[in-house]
Design an enzyme around this catalytic site. Structure first.
Site, PDB file in Angstrom:
ATOM      1  CG  HIS A 152      -0.716  -8.756   0.591  1.00 44.11           C
ATOM      2  ND1 HIS A 152      -0.375  -7.441   0.688  1.00 44.11           N
ATOM      3  CD2 HIS A 152      -2.024  -8.750   0.243  1.00 44.11           C
ATOM      4  CE1 HIS A 152      -1.423  -6.676   0.421  1.00 44.11           C
ATOM      5  NE2 HIS A 152      -2.437  -7.459   0.144  1.00 44.11           N
ATOM      6  CE1 TYR A 177      -2.968  -3.106   0.521  1.00 47.08           C
ATOM      7  CE2 TYR A 177      -3.345  -2.450   2.781  1.00 47.08           C
ATOM      8  CZ  TYR A 177      -3.557  -3.324   1.740  1.00 47.08           C
ATOM      9  OH  TYR A 177      -4.386  -4.398   1.922  1.00 47.08           O
TER      10      TYR A 177
HETATM   11  N1  LIG Z   1      -5.568  -8.611   1.785  1.00 43.19           N
HETATM   12  C1  LIG Z   1      -5.835  -8.108   0.594  1.00 43.19           C
HETATM   13  O1  LIG Z   1      -5.442  -8.649  -0.458  1.00 43.19           O
HETATM   14  C2  LIG Z   1      -6.637  -6.841   0.511  1.00 43.19           C
HETATM   15  C3  LIG Z   1      -7.163  -6.414  -0.728  1.00 43.19           C
HETATM   16  C4  LIG Z   1      -7.922  -5.245  -0.759  1.00 43.19           C
HETATM   17  C5  LIG Z   1      -8.171  -4.528   0.417  1.00 43.19           C
HETATM   18  N2  LIG Z   1      -7.649  -4.956   1.609  1.00 43.19           N
HETATM   19  C6  LIG Z   1      -7.881  -4.209   2.873  1.00 43.19           C
HETATM   20  O2  LIG Z   1      -9.264  -3.938   3.022  1.00 43.19           O
HETATM   21  C7  LIG Z   1      -9.447  -2.548   3.250  1.00 43.19           C
HETATM   22  C8  LIG Z   1     -10.799  -2.066   2.756  1.00 43.19           C
HETATM   23  O3  LIG Z   1     -11.037  -2.396   1.423  1.00 43.19           O
HETATM   24  P1  LIG Z   1     -11.196  -1.313   0.251  1.00 43.19           P
HETATM   25  O4  LIG Z   1     -10.337  -0.147   0.585  1.00 43.19           O
HETATM   26  O5  LIG Z   1     -10.959  -2.048  -1.012  1.00 43.19           O
HETATM   27  O6  LIG Z   1     -12.719  -0.910   0.202  1.00 43.19           O
HETATM   28  P2  LIG Z   1     -13.994  -0.769   1.158  1.00 43.19           P
HETATM   29  O7  LIG Z   1     -13.620  -0.656   2.576  1.00 43.19           O
HETATM   30  O8  LIG Z   1     -14.948  -1.824   0.744  1.00 43.19           O
HETATM   31  O9  LIG Z   1     -14.592   0.640   0.613  1.00 43.19           O
HETATM   32  C9  LIG Z   1     -13.910   1.830   0.781  1.00 43.19           C
HETATM   33  C10 LIG Z   1     -14.676   2.931   0.047  1.00 43.19           C
HETATM   34  O10 LIG Z   1     -15.939   3.147   0.682  1.00 43.19           O
HETATM   35  C11 LIG Z   1     -16.041   4.531   1.064  1.00 43.19           C
HETATM   36  N3  LIG Z   1     -16.725   4.595   2.371  1.00 43.19           N
HETATM   37  C12 LIG Z   1     -16.240   4.134   3.558  1.00 43.19           C
HETATM   38  N4  LIG Z   1     -17.151   4.312   4.544  1.00 43.19           N
HETATM   39  C13 LIG Z   1     -18.211   4.906   3.976  1.00 43.19           C
HETATM   40  C14 LIG Z   1     -19.464   5.337   4.496  1.00 43.19           C
HETATM   41  N5  LIG Z   1     -19.771   5.171   5.783  1.00 43.19           N
HETATM   42  N6  LIG Z   1     -20.341   5.930   3.623  1.00 43.19           N
HETATM   43  C15 LIG Z   1     -20.041   6.075   2.309  1.00 43.19           C
HETATM   44  N7  LIG Z   1     -18.871   5.655   1.754  1.00 43.19           N
HETATM   45  C16 LIG Z   1     -17.956   5.077   2.588  1.00 43.19           C
HETATM   46  C17 LIG Z   1     -14.630   5.034   1.165  1.00 43.19           C
HETATM   47  O11 LIG Z   1     -14.649   6.428   0.938  1.00 43.19           O
HETATM   48  P3  LIG Z   1     -13.816   7.461   1.836  1.00 43.19           P
HETATM   49  O12 LIG Z   1     -12.383   6.977   1.863  1.00 43.19           O
HETATM   50  O13 LIG Z   1     -14.008   8.740   1.130  1.00 43.19           O
HETATM   51  O14 LIG Z   1     -14.407   7.478   3.236  1.00 43.19           O
HETATM   52  C18 LIG Z   1     -13.949   4.253   0.046  1.00 43.19           C
HETATM   53  O15 LIG Z   1     -14.186   4.865  -1.210  1.00 43.19           O
HETATM   54  C19 LIG Z   1      -8.257  -1.925   2.505  1.00 43.19           C
HETATM   55  O16 LIG Z   1      -8.043  -0.590   2.912  1.00 43.19           O
HETATM   56  C20 LIG Z   1      -7.152  -2.865   2.900  1.00 43.19           C
HETATM   57  O17 LIG Z   1      -6.700  -2.569   4.222  1.00 43.19           O
HETATM   58  C21 LIG Z   1      -6.909  -6.111   1.661  1.00 43.19           C
END
Ligand SMILES: NC(=O)c1ccc[n+]([C@@H]2O[C@H](COP(=O)([O-])OP(=O)(O)OC[C@H]3O[C@@H](n4cnc5c(N)ncnc54)[C@H](OP(=O)(O)O)[C@@H]3O)[C@@H](O)[C@H]2O)c1
Length: 254
Positions: A94, A36
């Site tokens: 990962h 990241y």
């Molecule tokens: N292990 C892996 O391979 C892997 C892969 C992908 C992700 N991850 C982890 O999972 C975490 C989360 O996944 P993600 O970042 O893909 O997506 P997510 O958490 O599903 O969605 C994030 C999005 O939703 C928005 N959001 C958050 N809360 C909200 C609310 N209450 N109302 C409206 N919109 C909202 C955020 O906007 P704002 O930022 O503007 O609030 C952002 O655009 C990552 O940050 C990472 O740590 C791990």
């Protein structure tokens, strides 16, 4: 491993103030990864916070080119250096790809635990077969398995393995990267409870026994709303409605 129902996913967070705010509103689990490119940001946010280090669970991940046995220790030390910490609570593989070789990589992760750099070892994006092989090579128990899980994608064989073997499933992208608000079934459940679709989706994800979630959010309002979503109890009808979404849309396939 005892993880809070909601942690902070930090992919895309480039401002330490967001991490500091998250800790201020009550988050106690921060999820980052070398890939990241923001371990420094997470470390700075944690250092700036009034919340003591030992009250926060910090997780990072070794990327697929860090998994050769001769590279694991240096990669972990570099992550610790960027985070400004002398240990992390959880260190994940990962993805089981690239330099990953269970017989070589996992003993090297065990060494990180014995040497005190890492408290526990997690896996991410494994299949059930890969989990079984990992158990043969890892002395430490699997502390957590981090996988994609949201209303558009949920693999229940992974949930069954987690329950059978007694480790939590950490749901990443629980908001499907923001797409949950477009789903009619999620909207209907949200309207019934007078909450946002995001709150309904997170409540659905963490309402499953053995599952915690790490939504990413940037604003204080989103951070607070997502943390509070764990308090919303959905009934069986709500849960079935969201589970009836019959679309397998994986955001992060291999
Ligand atoms: N292990 C892996 O391979 C892997 C892969 C992908 C992700 N991850 C982890 O999972 C975490 C989360 O996944 P993600 O970042 O893909 O997506 P997510 O958490 O599903 O969605 C994030 C999005 O939703 C928005 N959001 C958050 N809360 C909200 C609310 N209450 N109302 C409206 N919109 C909202 C955020 O906007 P704002 O930022 O503007 O609030 C952002 O655009 C990552 O940050 C990472 O740590 C791990």
């Amino acid at each position: 491993m005892d993880l809070p129902p909601i942690g902070l996913g930090t992919m895309g967070i480039e401002d330490p103030d967001v991490v500091e705010t998250a800790l201020d509103v009550g988050y106690r689990h921060l999820d980052t990864a070398r890939i990241y490119g923001n371990e420094r940001v997470v470390g700075e946010g944690l250092a700036a916070s009034d919340v003591p280090r030992d009250e926060v669970l910090v997780a990072t991940k070794l990327w697929i080119d860090d998994l050769a046995p001769g590279r694991v220790r240096a990669a972990a030390e570099e992550s610790l250096d960027r985070l400004g910490l002398d240990r992390v609570d959880l260190c994940y593989v990962h993805r089981p790809r690239g330099e990953y070789d269970p017989a070589e990589t996992l003993p090297a992760l065990d060494d990180l635990v014995s040497d005190g750099l890492v408290d526990a070892v997690g896996l991410s994006n494994f299949t059930v077969d890969q989990l079984a092989t990992a158990r043969e090579h890892l002395d430490a128990p699997i502390a957590a398995h981090q996988v994609e899980r949201h209303p558009l994608f949920a693999e229940n064989d992974l949930l069954a393995d987690a329950r059978e073997n007694g480790y939590p499933l950490v749901a990443y992208s629980p908001l499907a990267g923001g797409r949950v608000r477009e789903l009619l079934e999620v909207q209907a459940v949200a309207e019934k409870h007078d909450v946002t679709p995001e709150t309904a989706a997170i409540a659905w994800v963490v309402g499953t026994d053995g599952v915690v979630a790490i939504p990413k959010a940037s604003s204080r309002a989103h951070l607070e709303a997502n943390l509070a979503a764990a308090n919303l109890d959905l009934d069986a009808e709500d849960r079935d409605r969201i589970a009836s979404i019959d679309r397998e849309e994986e955001l992060f396939p291999e």
